[in-house]
Design a protein around this motif. Sequence first.
Motif, PDB file in Angstrom:
ATOM      1  N   VAL A   1       4.963  -0.441   5.319  1.00  0.00           N
ATOM      2  CA  VAL A   1       5.078  -1.273   4.700  1.00  0.00           C
ATOM      3  C   VAL A   1       5.952  -1.507   3.149  1.00  0.00           C
ATOM      4  O   VAL A   1       5.766  -2.616   2.538  1.00  0.00           O
ATOM      5  CB  VAL A   1       3.716  -1.855   3.822  1.00  0.00           C
ATOM      6  CG1 VAL A   1       2.488  -2.395   4.958  1.00  0.00           C
ATOM      7  CG2 VAL A   1       2.464  -1.218   3.429  1.00  0.00           C
ATOM      8  N   MET A   2       5.800  -0.525   3.069  1.00  0.00           N
ATOM      9  CA  MET A   2       6.914  -0.021   1.740  1.00  0.00           C
ATOM     10  C   MET A   2       8.546  -0.915   1.528  1.00  0.00           C
ATOM     11  O   MET A   2       8.640  -1.520   0.380  1.00  0.00           O
ATOM     12  CB  MET A   2       7.380   1.381   1.704  1.00  0.00           C
ATOM     13  CG  MET A   2       6.315   2.215   1.253  1.00  0.00           C
ATOM     14  SD  MET A   2       5.453   1.397  -0.232  1.00  0.00           S
ATOM     15  CE  MET A   2       6.696   2.470  -1.634  1.00  0.00           C
ATOM     16  N   ASN A   3       8.724  -1.399   2.772  1.00  0.00           N
ATOM     17  CA  ASN A   3      10.183  -2.076   3.152  1.00  0.00           C
ATOM     18  C   ASN A   3      10.007  -3.586   2.821  1.00  0.00           C
ATOM     19  O   ASN A   3      10.980  -4.126   2.765  1.00  0.00           O
ATOM     20  CB  ASN A   3      11.169  -1.501   3.831  1.00  0.00           C
ATOM     21  CG  ASN A   3      11.155  -0.444   4.018  1.00  0.00           C
ATOM     22  OD1 ASN A   3      11.999   0.519   2.457  1.00  0.00           O
ATOM     23  ND2 ASN A   3      12.023   0.679   4.714  1.00  0.00           N
ATOM     24  N   GLU A   4       8.419  -3.775   2.870  1.00  0.00           N
ATOM     25  CA  GLU A   4       7.963  -5.174   2.978  1.00  0.00           C
ATOM     26  C   GLU A   4       8.308  -6.135   1.732  1.00  0.00           C
ATOM     27  O   GLU A   4       8.196  -5.319  -0.175  1.00  0.00           O
ATOM     28  CB  GLU A   4       7.107  -5.826   3.484  1.00  0.00           C
ATOM     29  CG  GLU A   4       7.267  -5.112   5.128  1.00  0.00           C
ATOM     30  CD  GLU A   4       6.039  -5.851   5.879  1.00  0.00           C
ATOM     31  OE1 GLU A   4       5.482  -6.575   5.034  1.00  0.00           O
ATOM     32  OE2 GLU A   4       6.032  -4.971   6.566  1.00  0.00           O
TER      33      GLU A   4
ATOM     34  N   MET B   1     -13.042   5.853   3.491  1.00  0.00           N
ATOM     35  CA  MET B   1     -11.788   4.848   3.555  1.00  0.00           C
ATOM     36  C   MET B   1     -11.162   4.034   2.584  1.00  0.00           C
ATOM     37  O   MET B   1     -10.916   4.486   1.848  1.00  0.00           O
ATOM     38  CB  MET B   1     -12.776   2.956   4.285  1.00  0.00           C
ATOM     39  CG  MET B   1     -11.799   1.474   4.243  1.00  0.00           C
ATOM     40  SD  MET B   1     -13.148   0.699   4.378  1.00  0.00           S
ATOM     41  CE  MET B   1     -12.580  -1.603   4.124  1.00  0.00           C
ATOM     42  N   LYS B   2      -9.731   3.923   2.823  1.00  0.00           N
ATOM     43  CA  LYS B   2      -8.890   3.929   2.138  1.00  0.00           C
ATOM     44  C   LYS B   2      -8.419   2.190   1.203  1.00  0.00           C
ATOM     45  O   LYS B   2      -9.258   1.749   1.545  1.00  0.00           O
ATOM     46  CB  LYS B   2      -7.429   3.683   2.689  1.00  0.00           C
ATOM     47  CG  LYS B   2      -7.075   5.473   3.310  1.00  0.00           C
ATOM     48  CD  LYS B   2      -5.644   5.329   4.380  1.00  0.00           C
ATOM     49  CE  LYS B   2      -4.506   4.433   4.121  1.00  0.00           C
ATOM     50  NZ  LYS B   2      -3.184   4.699   5.065  1.00  0.00           N
ATOM     51  N   THR B   3      -8.454   2.761  -0.036  1.00  0.00           N
ATOM     52  CA  THR B   3      -8.250   1.195  -0.743  1.00  0.00           C
ATOM     53  C   THR B   3      -7.069   0.579   0.087  1.00  0.00           C
ATOM     54  O   THR B   3      -5.686   0.733   0.286  1.00  0.00           O
ATOM     55  CB  THR B   3      -8.079   1.546  -2.263  1.00  0.00           C
ATOM     56  OG1 THR B   3      -6.718   2.268  -2.081  1.00  0.00           O
ATOM     57  CG2 THR B   3      -9.364   2.367  -2.728  1.00  0.00           C
ATOM     58  N   LEU B   4      -6.968  -0.507  -1.173  1.00  0.00           N
ATOM     59  CA  LEU B   4      -5.736  -1.928  -0.644  1.00  0.00           C
ATOM     60  C   LEU B   4      -4.628  -0.840  -1.010  1.00  0.00           C
ATOM     61  O   LEU B   4      -3.335  -1.305  -0.911  1.00  0.00           O
ATOM     62  CB  LEU B   4      -5.871  -2.936  -1.495  1.00  0.00           C
ATOM     63  CG  LEU B   4      -4.864  -4.109  -1.041  1.00  0.00           C
ATOM     64  CD1 LEU B   4      -4.268  -4.644   0.185  1.00  0.00           C
ATOM     65  CD2 LEU B   4      -5.315  -5.554  -1.750  1.00  0.00           C
TER      66      LEU B   4
ATOM     67  N   GLU C   1      -3.561   1.703  -1.229  1.00  0.00           N
ATOM     68  CA  GLU C   1      -3.660   3.296  -1.064  1.00  0.00           C
ATOM     69  C   GLU C   1      -3.050   2.792   0.801  1.00  0.00           C
ATOM     70  O   GLU C   1      -1.503   3.021   1.383  1.00  0.00           O
ATOM     71  CB  GLU C   1      -4.014   4.228  -0.357  1.00  0.00           C
ATOM     72  CG  GLU C   1      -5.177   5.147  -0.989  1.00  0.00           C
ATOM     73  CD  GLU C   1      -6.715   5.237  -0.840  1.00  0.00           C
ATOM     74  OE1 GLU C   1      -6.255   6.884  -1.276  1.00  0.00           O
ATOM     75  OE2 GLU C   1      -7.694   5.305  -0.067  1.00  0.00           O
ATOM     76  N   TYR C   2      -3.023   1.650   0.818  1.00  0.00           N
ATOM     77  CA  TYR C   2      -2.724   0.930   1.960  1.00  0.00           C
ATOM     78  C   TYR C   2      -1.127   0.136   2.359  1.00  0.00           C
ATOM     79  O   TYR C   2       0.217   0.060   2.459  1.00  0.00           O
ATOM     80  CB  TYR C   2      -3.040  -0.615   2.433  1.00  0.00           C
ATOM     81  CG  TYR C   2      -3.919   0.721   3.736  1.00  0.00           C
ATOM     82  CD1 TYR C   2      -4.350   0.608   5.180  1.00  0.00           C
ATOM     83  CD2 TYR C   2      -5.128   0.059   3.110  1.00  0.00           C
ATOM     84  CE1 TYR C   2      -4.908   1.009   6.010  1.00  0.00           C
ATOM     85  CE2 TYR C   2      -6.758   0.733   4.162  1.00  0.00           C
ATOM     86  CZ  TYR C   2      -6.586   0.827   5.752  1.00  0.00           C
ATOM     87  OH  TYR C   2      -7.255   1.353   6.032  1.00  0.00           O
TER      88      TYR C   2
ATOM     89  N   ALA D   1      -0.274  -5.249   4.365  1.00  0.00           N
ATOM     90  CA  ALA D   1      -1.261  -3.564   3.917  1.00  0.00           C
ATOM     91  C   ALA D   1      -2.981  -4.560   4.081  1.00  0.00           C
ATOM     92  O   ALA D   1      -4.246  -3.909   4.898  1.00  0.00           O
ATOM     93  CB  ALA D   1      -1.273  -3.386   2.413  1.00  0.00           C
ATOM     94  N   ILE D   2      -3.257  -5.137   4.374  1.00  0.00           N
ATOM     95  CA  ILE D   2      -5.186  -6.438   4.029  1.00  0.00           C
ATOM     96  C   ILE D   2      -5.404  -6.514   6.133  1.00  0.00           C
ATOM     97  O   ILE D   2      -6.370  -5.695   5.926  1.00  0.00           O
ATOM     98  CB  ILE D   2      -5.173  -8.103   3.365  1.00  0.00           C
ATOM     99  CG1 ILE D   2      -4.446  -7.422   1.820  1.00  0.00           C
ATOM    100  CG2 ILE D   2      -5.943  -8.255   4.256  1.00  0.00           C
ATOM    101  CD1 ILE D   2      -4.800  -8.314   1.253  1.00  0.00           C
ATOM    102  N   ARG D   3      -3.842  -6.490   6.590  1.00  0.00           N
ATOM    103  CA  ARG D   3      -4.750  -6.058   7.805  1.00  0.00           C
ATOM    104  C   ARG D   3      -4.191  -5.034   8.055  1.00  0.00           C
ATOM    105  O   ARG D   3      -5.216  -4.744   9.403  1.00  0.00           O
ATOM    106  CB  ARG D   3      -2.969  -7.000   9.041  1.00  0.00           C
ATOM    107  CG  ARG D   3      -3.494  -8.670   8.212  1.00  0.00           C
ATOM    108  CD  ARG D   3      -1.871  -9.330   9.334  1.00  0.00           C
ATOM    109  NE  ARG D   3      -2.483  -8.882  11.066  1.00  0.00           N
ATOM    110  CZ  ARG D   3      -2.191  -9.330  11.483  1.00  0.00           C
ATOM    111  NH1 ARG D   3      -0.480 -10.409  11.468  1.00  0.00           N
ATOM    112  NH2 ARG D   3      -2.084  -9.714  12.413  1.00  0.00           N
ATOM    113  N   LEU D   4      -3.636  -3.654   7.557  1.00  0.00           N
ATOM    114  CA  LEU D   4      -3.966  -2.704   8.230  1.00  0.00           C
ATOM    115  C   LEU D   4      -5.680  -1.922   7.869  1.00  0.00           C
ATOM    116  O   LEU D   4      -6.184  -1.506   8.550  1.00  0.00           O
ATOM    117  CB  LEU D   4      -3.257  -1.802   7.575  1.00  0.00           C
ATOM    118  CG  LEU D   4      -1.300  -1.925   8.370  1.00  0.00           C
ATOM    119  CD1 LEU D   4      -0.837  -0.346   7.206  1.00  0.00           C
ATOM    120  CD2 LEU D   4      -1.293  -1.425   9.375  1.00  0.00           C
ATOM    121  N   MET D   5      -5.989  -2.744   6.945  1.00  0.00           N
ATOM    122  CA  MET D   5      -7.433  -2.449   6.718  1.00  0.00           C
ATOM    123  C   MET D   5      -8.309  -2.555   7.122  1.00  0.00           C
ATOM    124  O   MET D   5      -9.003  -2.395   7.645  1.00  0.00           O
ATOM    125  CB  MET D   5      -7.716  -3.103   4.436  1.00  0.00           C
ATOM    126  CG  MET D   5      -8.494  -2.479   4.023  1.00  0.00           C
ATOM    127  SD  MET D   5      -7.822  -3.465   2.108  1.00  0.00           S
ATOM    128  CE  MET D   5      -9.638  -3.687   1.778  1.00  0.00           C
TER     129      MET D   5
END
Length: 62
Positions: free
Chosen positions: A13-16, A1-4, A6-7, A25-29
């Motif tokens: 999400v980079m452009n936000e 599982m990826k860490t926060l 990494e998300y 990122a939390i929602r993707l996680m």
Amino acid sequence: MKTLNEYMDDQSVMNEIMPLREVHAIRLMIYDEIKDMTPAERTVYYNNSLKEAQEKYGFKVV
């Protein structure tokens, strides 16, 4: 599982702006965690999450 983190570095999400980036990122996680669950498993997951939040923050769901 990826860490926060990494998300947070994910291209989607980079452009936000930072607060929205973190929420996204939390929602993707969470989505990655529950995407393969059956409806019954999701119900158990959400109920357990609610119980943990109730104990941690001391609120009561009516």
